[in-house]
Design an enzyme around this catalytic site. Structure first.
Site, mmCIF file in Angstrom:
data_model
loop_
_atom_site.group_PDB
_atom_site.id
_atom_site.type_symbol
_atom_site.label_atom_id
_atom_site.label_comp_id
_atom_site.label_asym_id
_atom_site.label_seq_id
_atom_site.Cartn_x
_atom_site.Cartn_y
_atom_site.Cartn_z
ATOM 1 C CG HIS A 364 6.002 3.264 -0.033
ATOM 2 N ND1 HIS A 364 6.763 2.724 0.982
ATOM 3 C CD2 HIS A 364 4.722 2.939 0.252
ATOM 4 C CE1 HIS A 364 5.972 2.102 1.842
ATOM 5 N NE2 HIS A 364 4.728 2.204 1.427
ATOM 6 C CD GLU A 411 3.788 5.463 2.297
ATOM 7 O OE1 GLU A 411 2.549 5.567 2.325
ATOM 8 O OE2 GLU A 411 4.431 4.712 3.070
#
Length: 738
Positions: A364, A411
């Protein structure tokens, strides 16, 4: 020793050139307790293994610390919380770099429910009045620690609230801690609970406080956990300084990740969406993170019972009491809620033989602040991996299967980008995903940790064997096994005694890969869709975690000067990805999964027996696990036969037989999915899940594991058959592949 290694490699069927190179390198040494380094490359014949190792060596030689450092400086120049313009700029940068390296790269926009803070205010109001800091103070030579565009302290998915109440200290805020307060007659209703980070996911601390009737929650990082008791504090060392604030999400992660407005289905423009009031995985009371310097001002003013010294006492220089009061605080948290866009970057190199089969790697990109370690140590490793693989493609090579790199967004709020993308592509992934390899935090120290599906264990240990640990100048496999021996030799010895008592053969010491829980972007792939997954990281004390000090200066000067461990992680990640993409026989070995299931079933049976001691028959966890153990043994035998046949087929060039094995192996993990765990049906894997009350930490074989934790005899009795059935489904896949 080198002659022994040479002989082992001969038996593994590698070519003389490769054997000579590895033997002369001295990279791998025998492990402790009879541990034997893996040999060969799973899924390859001798010639294919030689070609693969040569390709990997060429790429490893091209890794450059200056490229890693340049990417990090650019990606961490501005704070880039998910959905902000700075976050969009990082997506553009990553897309441009991937395209320049020869990948087909595009940005995928997804609408998700996000909050940003409008006001974060905290004040001690009793017994004196004093404002409490909601931002770090900074250090003189670290320009990023003074960034004016960083949000003040807030939690992702915290409720808006304006509350005043006496403070109660609740240790780590887990279920047992709140039970202990209730047993001691300490009432948290209407009060503001102070808890420390650690042990369980922060969102579950808020969930537990809300269920106990608290009006609000404050969460701080105690120096006992990641501060001066562990190491020198930043800027001198890696530990947490007194003013560092750990931001983060308080979504109830173990009940289901992703956009809380679209639980179980993909978030799309104009699509079905729950209202905020209907969302079940977000809290309804306000919460806020604070630094331990501010927590000390509260703890020093608490009275009431003294805490249990061995379990609740932290490292601040005072005696901890639980309260309530006389310290009281005013907490005001105003959040701006909206559906906002986030941006995944998806890049591919199409496979030459099986373009439909997907080998996926991801990291992420969003961060609560600058995010040097979390997540951009992983982002720079992914970009460097993309560069060296791209060089091979530009030179004329293409992988057997399609490679896909994913730079996820959102995320930090709750695995938003990966979960929503996976849900939107569930049919394609279910049919064709080979594996997903995640690197979130690539480097926060020098201890390699890999958690994953056990079907990937052979692949990962072989790759560890072939990567050099930069500080110790030997195989990463040796470093990992030595650490595992130090920490686990007593448990290994005890387990072998139990095997002997059961009439089973004892085993030499071996590295056992821990299973996955949750907390990063592998969750949707493994727990919801049944894609074999792993999470790789060099870990260490991460004292700046989610604070303003997780910036370029911290990583560049304190954590990994020279970027040696970043290069090692890039090397390891690349080798795993390439072998999954190139091996004629998919390097997934479900004999290892069967062994893991068998070991866990015996362990859980022992724990259930211990828990049941002294209980009346009606409360005992007494149902035998024998049906599941027998199913695991059947899977082990069937998988071993199929794997041996696949290896023989690869060596003989029998492509049709190899493809039959591959088809079964690609269906195997999906066969381990069930209808969903009780009370949280989004989690469908029968072997892997986070604990309901841990959030991050795994509870293997979750139906039985959670039953032991809860002391629930009925759940234990009902949990055996679904596991046995799942194991038998995998066995059937390999039996049909004969």
């Amino acid at each position: 020793m080198k002659r022994v290694l040479f002989a082992i490699l001969v038996l593994a069927g590698l070519t003389t050139a490769v054997m000579t190179a590895l033997a002369q390198s001295g990279l791998v040494a025998p492990g402790p307790g009879g541990a034997i380094a893996p040999t060969g490359l799973t899924g390859f014949d001798a010639a294919g293994a030689a070609a693969e190792l040569a390709r990997e060596a060429a790429m490893s030689a091209q890794l450059r610390p200056d490229t890693l450092r340049r990417h990090l400086r650019i990606l961490t120049e501005e704070p880039h919380v998910a959905g902000t313009p700075a976050d969009r700029a990082t997506a553009e940068y990553v897309r441009q770099r991937l395209a320049a390296y020869g990948w087909d790269a595009r940005i995928v926009e997804i609408p998700v429910w996000l909050n940003y803070p409008v006001a974060s205010q905290l004040e001690l109001v009793e017994p004196t009045r004093e404002p409490l800091a909601v931002r770090e103070t900074g250090v003189m030579w670290d320009k990023d620690a003074y960034a004016g565009n960083v949000f003040d302290a807030f939690h992702g998915y915290s409720a808006t609230g304006d509350v005043t109440g006496q403070v109660v200290y609740a240790n780590y805020g887990d279920v047992l801690d709140f039970n202990a307060l209730a047993a001691a007659g300490v009432d948290v209703r209407g009060r503001i609970v102070l808890v420390r980070y650690g042990k369980i996911f922060r969102g579950l601390k808020v969930r537990n406080a809300e269920r106990a009737g608290a009006a609000g929650v404050l969460i701080y990082s105690d120096p006992a956990d990641d501060g001066y008791t562990q190491a020198d504090a930043y800027p001198r060392g890696p530990a947490r300084p007194a003013d560092a604030i750990q931001r983060g999400s308080v979504q109830f992660l173990s009940e289901g990740p992703g956009d809380p407005g679209t639980p179980g289905w993909a978030s799309t423009p104009g699509g079905k969406r729950l209202s905020h009031e209907e969302m079940r995985t977000v809290p309804h009371i306000p919460s806020m993170p604070i630094a331990y310097a501010e927590a000390q001002k509260l703890l020093s003013r608490l009275e009431g019972p003294r805490v249990p010294v061995d379990t609740w006492q932290g490292a601040l220089p005072l005696t901890y009491h639980v309260g309530p009061g006389p310290a009281a605080v005013h907490l005001r948290s105003v959040q701006d809620w909206a559906v906002r866009p986030i941006w995944n970057v998806i890049a591919t190199i199409t496979g030459r033989e099986h373009p439909e089969q997907l080998v996926i790697a991801g990291n992420h990109r969003d961060a609560w602040n600058h995010g040097a370690i979390d997540p951009n140590s992983g982002s720079i490793a992914m970009l460097e991996m993309a560069r060296v693989i791209g060089q091979q493609v530009q030179a004329g090579w293409r992988p057997r299967r399609t490679l896909m790199l994913c730079s996820w967004d959102g995320e930090e709020y709750g695995l938003l980008g990966s979960t929503e993308w996976a849900e939107a592509n569930d049919a394609r992934l279910t049919q064709n995903a080979v594996a997903y390899l995640n690197v979130d935090v690539a480097v926060s120290g020098d201890n390699l940790r890999v958690n994953g599906s056990h079907a990937l264990e052979n692949l990962i240990t072989e790759a560890m064997r072939d990567v050099r640990e930069p500080l110790q100048n030997r195989s990463v496999w040796n470093a990992v096994v030595d650490k595992a021996w130090t920490e686990g030799k007593a448990a290994w010895s005890q387990t072998n005694r139990l095997r002997r008592l059961r009439g089973e053969p004892m085993r030499p010491f071996a590295y056992d890969m821990p299973s996955l829980g949750s907390g990063s972007d592998y969750t949707a792939f493994l727990d919801h869709l049944g894609v074999p997954s792993a999470d790789l990281r060099f870990e260490g004390l991460q004292g700046t975690y989610h604070s303003m000090y997780d910036d370029f200066e911290y990583l560049d000067r304190v954590v990994d000067p020279g970027y040696h461990h970043h290069m090692a992680m890039t090397d390891l990640w690349s080798r795993c990805v390439l072998r999954l993409a190139e091996a004629p026989a998919v390097p997934l070995r479900y004999s290892a999964t069967a062994e893991f299931a068998t070991d866990q079933l015996w362990s859980l049976a022992d724990r259930a027996e211990d828990m049941s001691a002294g209980r009346p028959d009606s409360l005992r966890l007494s149902a035998p696990v024998t049906p599941a153990i027998e199913a695991a043994k059947r899977l082990g035998a069937a998988a071993q036969r199929a794997e041996a046949a696949a290896d023989a087929a690869v060596a003989a060039g029998r492509t049709a037989d190899v493809e039959r094995y591959n088809a079964a192996a690609l269906r195997a993990e999906r066969a381990l999915l069930g209808p969903g765990l009780t009370g949280r049906t989004w989690f469908r894997h029968e072997l892997y899940a986070p604990g309901l009350n841990t959030g991050y930490a795994p509870v293997p074989l979750p139906r039985l594991g959670q039953a032991v934790l809860d002391g629930d005899g009925r759940a234990w009795s009902l949990g055996v058959k679904p596991i046995a059935d799942a194991l038998d489904r995998v066995t059937a896949e390999f039996e049909r592949a004969k």
